[in-house]
Write an enzyme that holds these catalytic residues in place. Structure first.
Site, mmCIF file in Angstrom:
data_model
loop_
_atom_site.group_PDB
_atom_site.id
_atom_site.type_symbol
_atom_site.label_atom_id
_atom_site.label_comp_id
_atom_site.label_asym_id
_atom_site.label_seq_id
_atom_site.Cartn_x
_atom_site.Cartn_y
_atom_site.Cartn_z
ATOM 1 N N CYS A 188 -6.896 6.282 -22.009
ATOM 2 C CA CYS A 188 -7.167 7.902 -23.035
ATOM 3 C C CYS A 188 -6.645 7.883 -24.243
ATOM 4 O O CYS A 188 -6.819 8.244 -25.188
ATOM 5 C CB CYS A 188 -6.789 8.629 -22.130
ATOM 6 S SG CYS A 188 -6.577 8.928 -20.641
ATOM 7 N N HIS B 187 -4.843 15.072 -26.949
ATOM 8 C CA HIS B 187 -5.570 14.342 -26.387
ATOM 9 C C HIS B 187 -6.129 15.463 -24.965
ATOM 10 O O HIS B 187 -5.083 16.335 -24.477
ATOM 11 C CB HIS B 187 -5.172 13.089 -24.846
ATOM 12 C CG HIS B 187 -5.951 12.644 -23.888
ATOM 13 N ND1 HIS B 187 -7.214 12.577 -23.714
ATOM 14 C CD2 HIS B 187 -5.036 12.604 -22.958
ATOM 15 C CE1 HIS B 187 -7.662 12.035 -22.393
ATOM 16 N NE2 HIS B 187 -6.251 12.336 -22.043
ATOM 17 N N ASN C 268 -10.392 16.321 -18.049
ATOM 18 C CA ASN C 268 -9.545 15.097 -18.609
ATOM 19 C C ASN C 268 -10.849 14.193 -18.758
ATOM 20 O O ASN C 268 -11.670 12.806 -17.918
ATOM 21 C CB ASN C 268 -8.464 14.389 -18.484
ATOM 22 C CG ASN C 268 -8.181 13.425 -19.288
ATOM 23 O OD1 ASN C 268 -8.685 11.912 -20.274
ATOM 24 N ND2 ASN C 268 -6.367 12.912 -18.464
HETATM 25 N N1 COA Z 1 -4.931 20.893 -5.715
HETATM 26 C C1 COA Z 1 -4.401 22.055 -5.016
HETATM 27 N N2 COA Z 1 -2.982 21.680 -4.612
HETATM 28 C C2 COA Z 1 -2.731 20.197 -5.203
HETATM 29 C C3 COA Z 1 -3.826 19.700 -5.893
HETATM 30 C C4 COA Z 1 -4.944 20.450 -6.048
HETATM 31 N N3 COA Z 1 -6.047 20.003 -6.899
HETATM 32 N N4 COA Z 1 -3.017 18.631 -6.058
HETATM 33 C C5 COA Z 1 -1.919 18.519 -5.654
HETATM 34 N N5 COA Z 1 -1.418 19.759 -5.364
HETATM 35 C C6 COA Z 1 -0.282 20.589 -4.411
HETATM 36 C C7 COA Z 1 1.075 18.319 -4.497
HETATM 37 O O1 COA Z 1 0.178 18.199 -3.203
HETATM 38 C C8 COA Z 1 1.599 19.457 -4.695
HETATM 39 O O2 COA Z 1 1.907 19.795 -3.149
HETATM 40 P P1 COA Z 1 3.451 19.905 -2.106
HETATM 41 O O3 COA Z 1 4.199 20.791 -3.274
HETATM 42 O O4 COA Z 1 3.346 21.439 -0.826
HETATM 43 O O5 COA Z 1 3.657 19.011 -2.371
HETATM 44 C C9 COA Z 1 2.029 20.983 -5.428
HETATM 45 O O6 COA Z 1 0.424 20.880 -5.068
HETATM 46 C C10 COA Z 1 2.355 20.118 -6.689
HETATM 47 O O7 COA Z 1 2.202 19.238 -6.628
HETATM 48 P P2 COA Z 1 2.221 18.839 -8.053
HETATM 49 O O8 COA Z 1 2.343 17.004 -8.516
HETATM 50 O O9 COA Z 1 3.591 19.093 -8.547
HETATM 51 O O10 COA Z 1 1.677 19.696 -9.842
HETATM 52 P P3 COA Z 1 1.899 19.038 -11.174
HETATM 53 O O11 COA Z 1 2.546 20.711 -11.531
HETATM 54 O O12 COA Z 1 2.677 18.231 -11.098
HETATM 55 O O13 COA Z 1 0.668 19.151 -11.429
HETATM 56 C C11 COA Z 1 -0.890 17.556 -12.530
HETATM 57 C C12 COA Z 1 -0.209 17.718 -11.347
HETATM 58 C C13 COA Z 1 -1.374 15.902 -12.093
HETATM 59 C C14 COA Z 1 -2.154 18.903 -12.917
HETATM 60 C C15 COA Z 1 0.209 17.360 -13.784
HETATM 61 O O14 COA Z 1 1.525 16.417 -13.346
HETATM 62 C C16 COA Z 1 -0.826 16.470 -14.558
HETATM 63 O O15 COA Z 1 -1.272 16.944 -15.004
HETATM 64 N N6 COA Z 1 -0.310 15.230 -15.434
HETATM 65 C C17 COA Z 1 -0.569 15.143 -16.170
HETATM 66 C C18 COA Z 1 -2.383 13.935 -15.626
HETATM 67 C C19 COA Z 1 -2.399 13.004 -16.642
HETATM 68 O O16 COA Z 1 -2.981 13.898 -17.396
HETATM 69 N N7 COA Z 1 -2.897 12.169 -16.754
HETATM 70 C C20 COA Z 1 -3.443 11.230 -17.677
HETATM 71 C C21 COA Z 1 -2.659 10.781 -19.074
HETATM 72 S S1 COA Z 1 -4.056 9.859 -20.061
#
Ligand code: COA
Length: 344
Positions: A122, A265, A295
């Site tokens: 990215c 980003h 993204n």
């Molecule tokens: N829909 C519904 N629920 C979802 C889901 C979706 N698409 N994806 C994950 N969940 C659930 C998980 O299973 C978890 O459930 P649980 O509490 O029963 O275990 C819950 O939502 C919370 O998951 P979590 O991973 O703690 O969510 P989060 O707030 O950390 O958000 C991301 C997840 C991926 C959105 C976040 O971590 C993020 O944006 N990270 C950076 C990703 C990124 O930008 N990557 C590229 C960088 S270059």
């Protein structure tokens, strides 16, 4: 501080272009296919829709469209000699071998211009911008077409709802040109790049390279899909982008108050808000485009730039701070004053 230069030559942005594949996938569309909801996606990421390329459409197809539009925005005719190099940032090349950029250059009608890919996930566009600018400052090129293009939809594991809701396809491009006018809007004033390979496992496509080879009938088909540790990536993204921005601001002598537009980003709205807070740049100055495209990895920064320029958000002379973070880990930032440029 003076702009980057060793021989009175500076690299100035003179054109910008963008292209999105037409197939728009809304959060509701995804909710019909997998266990997710519009409410979860919107509140956790800020994303409302993304574009996915139809089967048969490859990264070069998007790159050619964006490149064509950037050349047009720069008032250049796509012909041999129009640019000396094409630098393509991508993690989703058409093939593992050869690079995709030569094909893009040829299809754009750019003759035998130098052409190569840059892989920094990215952060790819900022790495590509830095190498293109370095070629100009060193006197090796007079004009360079820099493209960020991705088809992440081709890497997504249909069983992984977390990555499916985040990633989209698209391409953005800019044209850089040599100038002796250090004060001209568009001149790249400062760049910072960094990496931390000790965390390379946080964002991966495990198989298909020399470590885990692509063999027919391989035991773990999931190893060919994109995977990430979202929480750890989130924390690193904010810290690294903020650190890189601080270095560039110091290099160019701007305070955070003087930043008119923060083009980060477009990974997650919560990341953009946390970045604004950490830097002390008001949230209203952060360009937000991810709600429409998700993204798009290496295409994210030039797509956001093109969108903001097209809406008239970026005024001539405005101070623009670009920053990105991605797998590797890699990160970077760059500063420029916005030139009199609109997307074609
Ligand atoms: N829909 C519904 N629920 C979802 C889901 C979706 N698409 N994806 C994950 N969940 C659930 C998980 O299973 C978890 O459930 P649980 O509490 O029963 O275990 C819950 O939502 C919370 O998951 P979590 O991973 O703690 O969510 P989060 O707030 O950390 O958000 C991301 C997840 C991926 C959105 C976040 O971590 C993020 O944006 N990270 C950076 C990703 C990124 O930008 N990557 C590229 C960088 S270059």
């Amino acid at each position: 501080m003076e702009p980057l230069s060793t021989n009175n030559s500076h690299a100035a942005l003179i054109g910008v272009g963008a292209f999105l594949p037409p197939r728009r996938i809304s959060n509701e569309d995804l909710a019909e296919r997998m266990d997710t909801t519009d409410e979860w996606i919107t509140t956790r990421t800020g994303i409302r829709a993304r574009h996915w390329a139809d089967p048969g459409i490859a990264t070069s197809d998007l790159a050619v469209e964006a490149g064509h539009r950037a050349l047009k925005s720069a008032r250049l005719t796509a012909e041999p000699g129009a640019v000396d190099a094409v630098v393509l940032a991508t993690t989703t090349p058409d093939h593992p071998c050869p690079a995709t950029a030569p094909q893009v250059a040829a299809r754009l009608g750019l003759g035998t211009a130098a052409a190569y890919d840059v892989a920094a996930v990215c952060t790819g566009f900022l790495y590509a911008l830095a190498t293109a600018s370095a070629q100009i400052v060193a006197g090796h090129a007079r004009r360079v077409l820099v493209i960020g293009a991705e088809t992440y939809s081709t890497l997504l594991n249909p069983a992984d709802r977390t990555t499916n809701v985040i990633f989209g396809d698209g391409a953005g491009a800019v044209v850089l040109e040599a100038t002796s006018e250090a004060d001209r809007p568009g001149v790249l004033l400062g760049v910072d790049l960094g990496s931390d390979g000790t965390r390379h496992t946080l964002i991966t496509v495990a198989a298909g390279g020399s470590r885990q080879r692509s063999t027919p009938g391989a035991p773990d088909p999931d190893a060919h899909y994109f995977a990430m540790d979202g929480k750890k990536v989130f924390a690193q993204a904010v810290t690294r982008m903020a650190g890189s921005c601080a270095k560039v601001l110091e290099r160019v002598g701007w305070t955070t108050d003087e930043v008119d537009h923060l083009v980060g980003h477009q990974a997650n709205l919560r990341i953009l808000h946390a970045l604004s807070r950490q830097l002390g740049v008001p949230q209203r100055r952060a360009v937000v485009h991810l709600d429409q495209v998700g993204n798009t990895s290496a295409a994210s920064v030039p797509l956001a730039l093109a969108d903001a320029a097209g809406r008239g958000t970026l005024g001539v002379g405005d101070r623009v701070l670009l920053t990105a973070f991605g797998g590797g880990l890699t990160w970077g930032a760059a500063a420029l004053r916005w030139p009199d440029v609109v997307p074609a």
